[in-house]
Design a protein around this motif. Structure first.
Motif, PDB file in Angstrom:
ATOM      1  N   ARG A 105     -15.193  34.537  -6.474  1.00  0.00           N
ATOM      2  CA  ARG A 105     -13.932  35.285  -6.418  1.00  0.00           C
ATOM      3  C   ARG A 105     -13.239  35.149  -5.061  1.00  0.00           C
ATOM      4  NH1 ARG A 105     -14.910  41.522  -5.303  1.00  0.00           N
ATOM      5  NH2 ARG A 105     -16.878  41.420  -4.212  1.00  0.00           N
ATOM      6  N   TYR A 106     -13.923  34.591  -4.081  1.00  0.00           N
ATOM      7  CA  TYR A 106     -13.353  34.431  -2.744  1.00  0.00           C
ATOM      8  C   TYR A 106     -12.712  33.064  -2.584  1.00  0.00           C
ATOM      9  CZ  TYR A 106     -16.099  38.580  -1.790  1.00  0.00           C
ATOM     10  OH  TYR A 106     -16.621  39.844  -1.838  1.00  0.00           O
ATOM     11  N   ALA A 107     -11.609  33.008  -1.809  1.00  0.00           N
ATOM     12  CA  ALA A 107     -10.954  31.725  -1.523  1.00  0.00           C
ATOM     13  C   ALA A 107     -11.854  30.848  -0.665  1.00  0.00           C
ATOM     14  CB  ALA A 107      -9.621  31.972  -0.819  1.00  0.00           C
ATOM     15  N   THR A 142     -10.279  36.589   1.031  1.00  0.00           N
ATOM     16  CA  THR A 142      -9.523  36.771  -0.199  1.00  0.00           C
ATOM     17  C   THR A 142      -8.051  36.547   0.108  1.00  0.00           C
ATOM     18  OG1 THR A 142      -9.343  39.168   0.157  1.00  0.00           O
ATOM     19  CG2 THR A 142     -11.134  38.411  -1.251  1.00  0.00           C
ATOM     20  N   MET A 143      -7.337  36.024  -0.889  1.00  0.00           N
ATOM     21  CA  MET A 143      -5.901  35.762  -0.723  1.00  0.00           C
ATOM     22  C   MET A 143      -5.175  36.318  -1.941  1.00  0.00           C
ATOM     23  SD  MET A 143      -5.969  31.945   0.897  1.00  0.00           S
ATOM     24  CE  MET A 143      -4.242  32.003   1.291  1.00  0.00           C
ATOM     25  N   ASP A 144      -4.091  37.055  -1.658  1.00  0.00           N
ATOM     26  CA  ASP A 144      -3.213  37.583  -2.697  1.00  0.00           C
ATOM     27  C   ASP A 144      -1.805  37.173  -2.298  1.00  0.00           C
ATOM     28  OD1 ASP A 144      -1.995  38.943  -4.739  1.00  0.00           O
ATOM     29  OD2 ASP A 144      -2.392  40.945  -3.929  1.00  0.00           O
ATOM     30  N   GLY A 145      -1.368  36.018  -2.768  1.00  0.00           N
ATOM     31  CA  GLY A 145      -0.104  35.449  -2.305  1.00  0.00           C
ATOM     32  C   GLY A 145      -0.244  35.066  -0.842  1.00  0.00           C
ATOM     33  N   GLU A 146       0.613  35.631   0.008  1.00  0.00           N
ATOM     34  CA  GLU A 146       0.553  35.379   1.457  1.00  0.00           C
ATOM     35  C   GLU A 146      -0.375  36.358   2.173  1.00  0.00           C
ATOM     36  OE1 GLU A 146       2.066  32.801   3.159  1.00  0.00           O
ATOM     37  OE2 GLU A 146       2.442  32.086   1.125  1.00  0.00           O
ATOM     38  N   LYS A 147      -0.825  37.390   1.466  1.00  0.00           N
ATOM     39  CA  LYS A 147      -1.686  38.407   2.074  1.00  0.00           C
ATOM     40  C   LYS A 147      -3.137  37.926   2.077  1.00  0.00           C
ATOM     41  CE  LYS A 147      -2.933  43.255   1.675  1.00  0.00           C
ATOM     42  NZ  LYS A 147      -2.806  44.459   0.852  1.00  0.00           N
ATOM     43  N   ARG A 148      -3.730  37.909   3.278  1.00  0.00           N
ATOM     44  CA  ARG A 148      -5.118  37.467   3.433  1.00  0.00           C
ATOM     45  C   ARG A 148      -5.953  38.604   3.997  1.00  0.00           C
ATOM     46  NH1 ARG A 148      -5.978  32.433   6.707  1.00  0.00           N
ATOM     47  NH2 ARG A 148      -5.286  33.784   8.360  1.00  0.00           N
ATOM     48  N   ARG A 149      -7.178  38.740   3.479  1.00  0.00           N
ATOM     49  CA  ARG A 149      -8.107  39.754   3.973  1.00  0.00           C
ATOM     50  C   ARG A 149      -9.475  39.119   4.169  1.00  0.00           C
ATOM     51  NH1 ARG A 149      -6.735  44.499   4.761  1.00  0.00           N
ATOM     52  NH2 ARG A 149      -8.785  45.417   4.532  1.00  0.00           N
TER      53      ARG A 149
END
Length: 84
Positions: free
Chosen positions: A7-9, A40-47
């Motif tokens: 599930r992780y980029a 993790t990536m959600d569009g341009e948001k990275r965590r």
């Protein structure tokens, strides 16, 4: 557990300090410390989730090669970070 990593980029694990507790013939036990980074990536948001882990291991020597007989994973703490 390993399928859950999909599930992780990206992930990166640093395995550091290793201690062998016992060595008796063809069996051994030990411990290793690990810092695991999970992006993790959600569009341009990275965590980034960072896990501080310990592995308690049992080893067995078969045909001259040391193999894992058992590995127990302990999570000491987790940290979440936003990335720019």
């Amino acid at each position: 557990m390993f399928a859950d990593l999909n599930r992780y980029a990206a992930t990166m694990h640093f395995v550091g300090q290793r201690t062998i507790f016992s060595l008796n013939g063809d069996r051994a036990t030990g411990e290793a410390y690990c810092i695991a980074h999970h992006l993790t990536m959600d569009g341009e948001k990275r965590r980034m989730m960072v896990a501080y882990l310990r592995y308690l291991d049992a080893f067995v020597k078969i045909d001259g090669a040391w193999l894992f007989a058992e590995r127990l994973l302990y999570v000491d703490w987790l940290e979440e970070r936003g990335l720019s």
